[in-house]
Design an enzyme around this catalytic site. Structure first.
Site, PDB file in Angstrom:
ATOM      1  N   ASP A  12     -26.130   9.458 -47.202  1.00  0.00           N
ATOM      2  CA  ASP A  12     -24.860  10.092 -46.867  1.00  0.00           C
ATOM      3  C   ASP A  12     -24.433   9.723 -45.453  1.00  0.00           C
ATOM      4  OD1 ASP A  12     -22.783  11.908 -46.422  1.00  0.00           O
ATOM      5  OD2 ASP A  12     -23.799  13.546 -47.483  1.00  0.00           O
ATOM      6  N   HIS A  14     -21.441  10.812 -43.866  1.00  0.00           N
ATOM      7  CA  HIS A  14     -20.437  11.699 -43.256  1.00  0.00           C
ATOM      8  C   HIS A  14     -20.942  12.222 -41.916  1.00  0.00           C
ATOM      9  CE1 HIS A  14     -19.237  11.694 -47.511  1.00  0.00           C
ATOM     10  NE2 HIS A  14     -18.010  11.807 -47.022  1.00  0.00           N
TER      11      HIS A  14
HETATM   12  C1  B12 Z   1     -14.010  11.555 -43.813  1.00  0.00           C
HETATM   13  C2  B12 Z   1     -14.637  11.519 -45.199  1.00  0.00           C
HETATM   14  C3  B12 Z   1     -15.330  10.388 -45.574  1.00  0.00           C
HETATM   15  C4  B12 Z   1     -15.544   9.229 -44.620  1.00  0.00           C
HETATM   16  C5  B12 Z   1     -16.719   9.583 -43.706  1.00  0.00           C
HETATM   17  C6  B12 Z   1     -16.621   8.893 -42.374  1.00  0.00           C
HETATM   18  C7  B12 Z   1     -17.761   9.257 -41.512  1.00  0.00           C
HETATM   19  N1  B12 Z   1     -18.551   8.294 -41.164  1.00  0.00           N
HETATM   20  O1  B12 Z   1     -17.955  10.411 -41.170  1.00  0.00           O
HETATM   21  C8  B12 Z   1     -15.841   8.087 -45.628  1.00  0.00           C
HETATM   22  C9  B12 Z   1     -14.552   7.417 -45.943  1.00  0.00           C
HETATM   23  C10 B12 Z   1     -16.872   7.044 -45.195  1.00  0.00           C
HETATM   24  C11 B12 Z   1     -16.313   8.865 -46.852  1.00  0.00           C
HETATM   25  C12 B12 Z   1     -17.046   8.322 -47.847  1.00  0.00           C
HETATM   26  C13 B12 Z   1     -17.369   8.985 -49.002  1.00  0.00           C
HETATM   27  N2  B12 Z   1     -16.984  10.211 -49.374  1.00  0.00           N
HETATM   28 CO1  B12 Z   1     -16.112  11.391 -48.197  1.00  0.00          CO
HETATM   29  N3  B12 Z   1     -15.043  12.586 -47.290  1.00  0.00           N
HETATM   30  C14 B12 Z   1     -14.495  12.609 -46.092  1.00  0.00           C
HETATM   31  C15 B12 Z   1     -13.652  13.891 -45.915  1.00  0.00           C
HETATM   32  C16 B12 Z   1     -12.203  13.515 -46.133  1.00  0.00           C
HETATM   33  C17 B12 Z   1     -13.797  14.593 -44.577  1.00  0.00           C
HETATM   34  C18 B12 Z   1     -15.251  14.850 -44.129  1.00  0.00           C
HETATM   35  C19 B12 Z   1     -15.228  15.380 -42.743  1.00  0.00           C
HETATM   36  O2  B12 Z   1     -15.469  14.632 -41.786  1.00  0.00           O
HETATM   37  N4  B12 Z   1     -14.919  16.654 -42.574  1.00  0.00           N
HETATM   38  C20 B12 Z   1     -14.821  17.324 -41.282  1.00  0.00           C
HETATM   39  C21 B12 Z   1     -16.175  17.970 -40.927  1.00  0.00           C
HETATM   40  C22 B12 Z   1     -16.034  18.679 -39.576  1.00  0.00           C
HETATM   41  O3  B12 Z   1     -16.526  18.898 -41.915  1.00  0.00           O
HETATM   42  P1  B12 Z   1     -17.817  18.800 -42.820  1.00  0.00           P
HETATM   43  O4  B12 Z   1     -18.294  17.412 -42.872  1.00  0.00           O
HETATM   44  O5  B12 Z   1     -17.570  19.484 -44.084  1.00  0.00           O
HETATM   45  O6  B12 Z   1     -18.911  19.635 -42.023  1.00  0.00           O
HETATM   46  C23 B12 Z   1     -18.691  20.985 -41.659  1.00  0.00           C
HETATM   47  C24 B12 Z   1     -19.143  22.008 -42.696  1.00  0.00           C
HETATM   48  O7  B12 Z   1     -19.295  21.475 -43.994  1.00  0.00           O
HETATM   49  C25 B12 Z   1     -20.378  22.581 -42.170  1.00  0.00           C
HETATM   50  N5  B12 Z   1     -21.662  22.028 -42.532  1.00  0.00           N
HETATM   51  C26 B12 Z   1     -22.018  20.779 -42.876  1.00  0.00           C
HETATM   52  N6  B12 Z   1     -23.327  20.695 -43.033  1.00  0.00           N
HETATM   53  C27 B12 Z   1     -23.856  21.887 -42.805  1.00  0.00           C
HETATM   54  C28 B12 Z   1     -25.183  22.325 -42.804  1.00  0.00           C
HETATM   55  C29 B12 Z   1     -25.445  23.652 -42.485  1.00  0.00           C
HETATM   56  C30 B12 Z   1     -26.838  24.120 -42.523  1.00  0.00           C
HETATM   57  C31 B12 Z   1     -24.376  24.502 -42.138  1.00  0.00           C
HETATM   58  C32 B12 Z   1     -24.641  25.909 -41.790  1.00  0.00           C
HETATM   59  C33 B12 Z   1     -23.071  24.055 -42.146  1.00  0.00           C
HETATM   60  C34 B12 Z   1     -22.809  22.752 -42.461  1.00  0.00           C
HETATM   61  O8  B12 Z   1     -20.258  22.436 -40.789  1.00  0.00           O
HETATM   62  C35 B12 Z   1     -19.565  21.236 -40.476  1.00  0.00           C
HETATM   63  C36 B12 Z   1     -18.827  21.403 -39.180  1.00  0.00           C
HETATM   64  O9  B12 Z   1     -17.863  22.401 -39.236  1.00  0.00           O
HETATM   65  C37 B12 Z   1     -14.211  14.791 -47.047  1.00  0.00           C
HETATM   66  C38 B12 Z   1     -13.221  15.773 -47.632  1.00  0.00           C
HETATM   67  C39 B12 Z   1     -13.110  16.997 -46.792  1.00  0.00           C
HETATM   68  N7  B12 Z   1     -11.907  17.318 -46.438  1.00  0.00           N
HETATM   69  O10 B12 Z   1     -14.102  17.627 -46.455  1.00  0.00           O
HETATM   70  C40 B12 Z   1     -14.662  13.750 -48.070  1.00  0.00           C
HETATM   71  C41 B12 Z   1     -15.791  14.094 -49.033  1.00  0.00           C
HETATM   72  C42 B12 Z   1     -16.895  14.814 -48.268  1.00  0.00           C
HETATM   73  N8  B12 Z   1     -16.237  12.784 -49.461  1.00  0.00           N
HETATM   74  C43 B12 Z   1     -16.549  12.758 -50.706  1.00  0.00           C
HETATM   75  C44 B12 Z   1     -17.047  11.608 -51.371  1.00  0.00           C
HETATM   76  C45 B12 Z   1     -17.291  11.721 -52.858  1.00  0.00           C
HETATM   77  C46 B12 Z   1     -17.252  10.428 -50.691  1.00  0.00           C
HETATM   78  C47 B12 Z   1     -17.827   9.149 -51.292  1.00  0.00           C
HETATM   79  C48 B12 Z   1     -19.020   9.369 -52.227  1.00  0.00           C
HETATM   80  C49 B12 Z   1     -16.825   8.305 -52.096  1.00  0.00           C
HETATM   81  C50 B12 Z   1     -15.432   8.545 -51.922  1.00  0.00           C
HETATM   82  N9  B12 Z   1     -14.867   9.132 -52.944  1.00  0.00           N
HETATM   83  O11 B12 Z   1     -14.871   8.138 -50.939  1.00  0.00           O
HETATM   84  C51 B12 Z   1     -18.199   8.356 -50.042  1.00  0.00           C
HETATM   85  C52 B12 Z   1     -19.673   8.566 -49.729  1.00  0.00           C
HETATM   86  C53 B12 Z   1     -20.157   7.656 -48.659  1.00  0.00           C
HETATM   87  C54 B12 Z   1     -21.546   7.985 -48.288  1.00  0.00           C
HETATM   88  N10 B12 Z   1     -22.500   7.164 -48.674  1.00  0.00           N
HETATM   89  O12 B12 Z   1     -21.801   8.997 -47.653  1.00  0.00           O
HETATM   90  C55 B12 Z   1     -16.361  14.083 -51.384  1.00  0.00           C
HETATM   91  C56 B12 Z   1     -17.659  14.798 -51.685  1.00  0.00           C
HETATM   92  C57 B12 Z   1     -17.535  15.464 -53.034  1.00  0.00           C
HETATM   93  C58 B12 Z   1     -18.665  16.276 -53.436  1.00  0.00           C
HETATM   94  N11 B12 Z   1     -19.605  16.643 -52.566  1.00  0.00           N
HETATM   95  O13 B12 Z   1     -18.689  16.647 -54.553  1.00  0.00           O
HETATM   96  C59 B12 Z   1     -15.398  14.808 -50.388  1.00  0.00           C
HETATM   97  C60 B12 Z   1     -15.585  16.326 -50.346  1.00  0.00           C
HETATM   98  C61 B12 Z   1     -13.956  14.454 -50.800  1.00  0.00           C
HETATM   99  C62 B12 Z   1     -13.619  15.011 -52.173  1.00  0.00           C
HETATM  100  N12 B12 Z   1     -13.007  16.165 -52.208  1.00  0.00           N
HETATM  101  O14 B12 Z   1     -13.878  14.371 -53.130  1.00  0.00           O
HETATM  102  N13 B12 Z   1     -15.883  10.137 -46.808  1.00  0.00           N
END
Ligand code: B12
Lengths: 134, 458
Positions: A12, A14
């Site tokens: 992963d 992200h």
């Molecule tokens: C940017 C992004 C990408 C970028 C990542 C760039 C990078 N290097 O970071 C790229 C384009 C590479 C990408 C690729 C993929 N992505 Co993407 N991506 C996103 C997106 C749009 C935003 C993620 C993000 O940065 N969010 C902002 C941060 C701040 O939030 P966060 O990551 O969720 O983390 C917060 C919380 O979740 C929480 N949290 C996280 N971990 C933990 C752990 C604990 C213990 C706690 C308490 C809290 C916590 O705290 C964090 C900070 O506030 C999301 C959709 C979304 N809006 O969430 C999809 C998403 C995560 N991606 C998804 C997918 C499927 C993929 C891909 C598999 C294929 C694709 N369809 O593009 C690939 C996988 C690549 C890989 N091998 O990892 C899906 C996951 C679906 C699922 N889980 O069922 C999402 C949800 C989009 C969707 N709705 O389909 N992605």
């Protein structure tokens, strides 16, 4: 100062949430050991052993969290990390699933705290203080 | 200013190189049998006499520096907590100081392991474990075990600083020789081996050299003595970096194929070359040395053979002779010199395998992660694909006509795509065997040492 290991498990990449978690936990006075994205269970466990961490916070965003986290608790026990707390959050399963069920599944796997998508890190801070003591 | 003498006290030979400081040239080299058991100075005097015969108008000797690989070099045990982390960091500190790592232990030392250490022929123990502020229970346990065992071997403690005071108290009244230095891994995956390396060298000079009779030589030489492999590593570093306006070669690699081991040194960061590659694992030292104890031309010939299949060996060797007995012959008679075309070819095959296998272990590796967006890569270790020069040194290579062909084995291979090996670097041979001497000379005259290396590596 309490030490916690954070990172994103499996294949992963992200990275954004991971950086935010590091920032917030550091602000709250934790010694954060961030092993970054693309981390294996072994990476988490090794880091926790050397740094004597009280908790491991696993992130999984890309949907394969359930497979990647399988046997993590058993592997911790095997490595002598019986006391360490295991948290998991992010988008830990594929698509939208009933969170109660997801939580039960992960708790059964030995995780102490399981977080739904969009969790506020402050919640985890509160739990860390409860679980590890001040 | 006269001539500066560079001496290498080996286990069989004392080698000397004389450099004219004013004329900036190598006057000559010579060697004589080392007599560690009697008096090493005899070997030195003999070599010097020989040199004076060949170069009667040699200027007066005004300075001497020496290194030593006597008695099989410096032998160490490295102890840490997790194998991939503090154990690896401890190992790298030892190797970087020019030592051989004969024993490696992780986690809690057991009685069995203590017994192994007691029976082992080692010179120094390096004890690590835990990041600063991290685990201290393990290093405390191991320190106590070592204190109680009273092995009579100097112990360098280079672990979690939070445990340092307790360990100091533990050892203070024990009458044992111990040193407390900076943690080799202060933070997760951060390598900090400088102080540990310095203390290893210090112990090497005061104890080991003394015990092995070379101390007497030091009075005469009056100069820093270090393990020979460290001198080679210092030479490589100088050659890579350059000095003042004398430019260096950039990223380089030095390979020494010996009878018992194959040493590989690289100077370079080795960071990922592409943005989709993510670096994993413990930080790599800028000047990295690895030593392969199962890859060698004589003593290790048997061990080497057990690594390759007969089919694979045939890729390197065209004759039909009995491979196993040829290897055994070399293992049992380490002074063996090949005399037939067949035996020469056998040696060449061994050398090529040493080169190929040591490269696989020295360079970094990538692993592919398939994502829907295309491939991502993890890299562990150094990416050495941009290495400019590969330099061959050591008896086997410098006397071998096919040395350059043997060293071509370092190159990228189609069946080892995931290894970050050099891509067609320039190959040079240390024909006059001066690298360790230049490492020594470079301590005092870096610019001259650099110039001479550029001249004499061909
Ligand atoms: C940017 C992004 C990408 C970028 C990542 C760039 C990078 N290097 O970071 C790229 C384009 C590479 C990408 C690729 C993929 N992505 Co993407 N991506 C996103 C997106 C749009 C935003 C993620 C993000 O940065 N969010 C902002 C941060 C701040 O939030 P966060 O990551 O969720 O983390 C917060 C919380 O979740 C929480 N949290 C996280 N971990 C933990 C752990 C604990 C213990 C706690 C308490 C809290 C916590 O705290 C964090 C900070 O506030 C999301 C959709 C979304 N809006 O969430 C999809 C998403 C995560 N991606 C998804 C997918 C499927 C993929 C891909 C598999 C294929 C694709 N369809 O593009 C690939 C996988 C690549 C890989 N091998 O990892 C899906 C996951 C679906 C699922 N889980 O069922 C999402 C949800 C989009 C969707 N709705 O389909 N992605």
């Amino acid at each position: 100062m309490k030490t916690v290991v954070i990172g994103v498990i499996g294949a992963d990449v992200h990275a954004v949430g991971n950086k935010i978690i590091e920032h917030v936990l550091t602000e709250h006075g934790f010694n954060v050991v961030n092993i970054g994205v693309l981390s294996s269970q072994e990476d988490f466990i090794n880091a926790a052993i050397e740094t004597n961490a009280g908790a491991i916070l696993v992130s999984s965003l890309y949907g394969h969290g359930e497979i990647d986290c399988k046997y993590m608790r058993e592997n911790c026990q095997e490595a002598g990390l019986n006391h360490v707390k295991l948290y998991v959050g992010g988008n830990i399963v594929v698509g939208k699933q009933d969170f109660k069920e997801v939580e039960t599944r992960f708790k059964k796997m030995g995780f102490d705290r399981v977080y739904p998508p969009g969790t506020n890190i402050e919640d985890a801070v509160k739990h860390l203080r409860e679980d590890l003591g001040e | 200013m006269g001539a500066h003498l560079l001496v290498d006290f080996g286990s069989t030979y004392t080698k000397i190189t004389a450099v004219d400081i004013d004329k900036e040239c190598i006057i000559g080299t010579s060697k004589a049998m080392t007599t560690v058991k009697t008096n090493v100075l005899e070997g030195l005097d003999l070599a010097l006499e020989k040199l004076k015969v060949s170069y009667p108008d040699m200027p007066e000797i005004t300075g001497v520096s020496a290194c030593s690989s006597a008695a099989g070099g410096l032998k160490m045990a490295a102890i840490g907590l997790v194998e991939e982390l503090t154990v690896e960091a401890a190992k790298r500190a030892c190797l970087g100081a020019g030592a051989l790592v004969n024993y490696v232990f992780s986690h809690h030392l057991s009685r069995k392991e203590i017994k192994q250490l007691r029976n082992a022929d080692i010179d120094i123990i390096l004890l690590a474990g835990g990041t600063d502020g991290g685990n201290k229970e393990c290093i405390l346990h191991n320190a106590k075990k070592l204190r109680d065992a009273n092995l009579g071997i100097p112990i360098i403690v280079a672990g979690n600083k939070d445990a340092a005071d307790e360990i100091e108290e533990m050892f203070e009244d024990s009458g044992q020789e111990f040193y407390i230095v900076d943690n080799v891994m202060p933070k997760l995956k951060k390598l900090q081996v400088k102080e540990a390396k310095e203390v290893i060298r210090q112990i090497f000079i005061t104890k080991i050299i003394e015990a092995k009779g070379i101390k007497k030589a030091e009075e005469k030489t009056g100069e820093i003595i270090m393990p020979t492999p460290e001198a080679v590593l210092l030479a490589a570093e100088l050659l890579a970096k350059g000095h003042e306006d004398e430019e260096g070669f950039g990223e380089i690699m030095v390979i020494d194929i010996g009878g018992a081991t194959t040493d590989v040194h690289t100077i370079g960061e080795g960071f990922p070359k592409r943005s989709e590659v993510i670096l994993k694992g413990l930080q790599e030292p800028f000047a990295k040395r690895t030593v392969e104890g199962d890859l060698g031309m004589r003593y290790s010939a048997n061990a080497l053979l057990s690594l390759v299949s007969p089919y694979e060996f045939k890729q390197y060797y065209e004759y039909d002779s009995d491979i196993e007995s040829a290897a055994r012959k070399r293992h049992e008679n380490v002074d063996y010199l090949p005399d037939t075309a067949e035996e020469l070819a056998f040696d060449k095959a061994l050398a090529r395998i040493c080169c190929d296998y040591s490269m696989s272990r020295h360079v970094g590796h990538v692993e592919v992660v398939y994502t829907p967006l295309g491939n991502m890569y993890y890299q562990t270790g150094k990416d050495l694909s941009d290495i400019n020069y590969v330099i061959g040194t050591g008896g086997v290579l410098i006397n071998n006509e096919d040395a350059k062909e043997i060293l071509k084995e370092v190159n990228k291979k189609s069946n080892k795509k995931l290894e970050l090996r050099p891509t067609d670097p320039k190959i040079l041979i240390d024909r006059r065997y001066i690298l360790s001497a230049m490492g020594l000379l470079g301590q005092k005259y870096p610019k001259l040492a650099l110039k001479l290396m550029k001249e004499h590596l061909v």
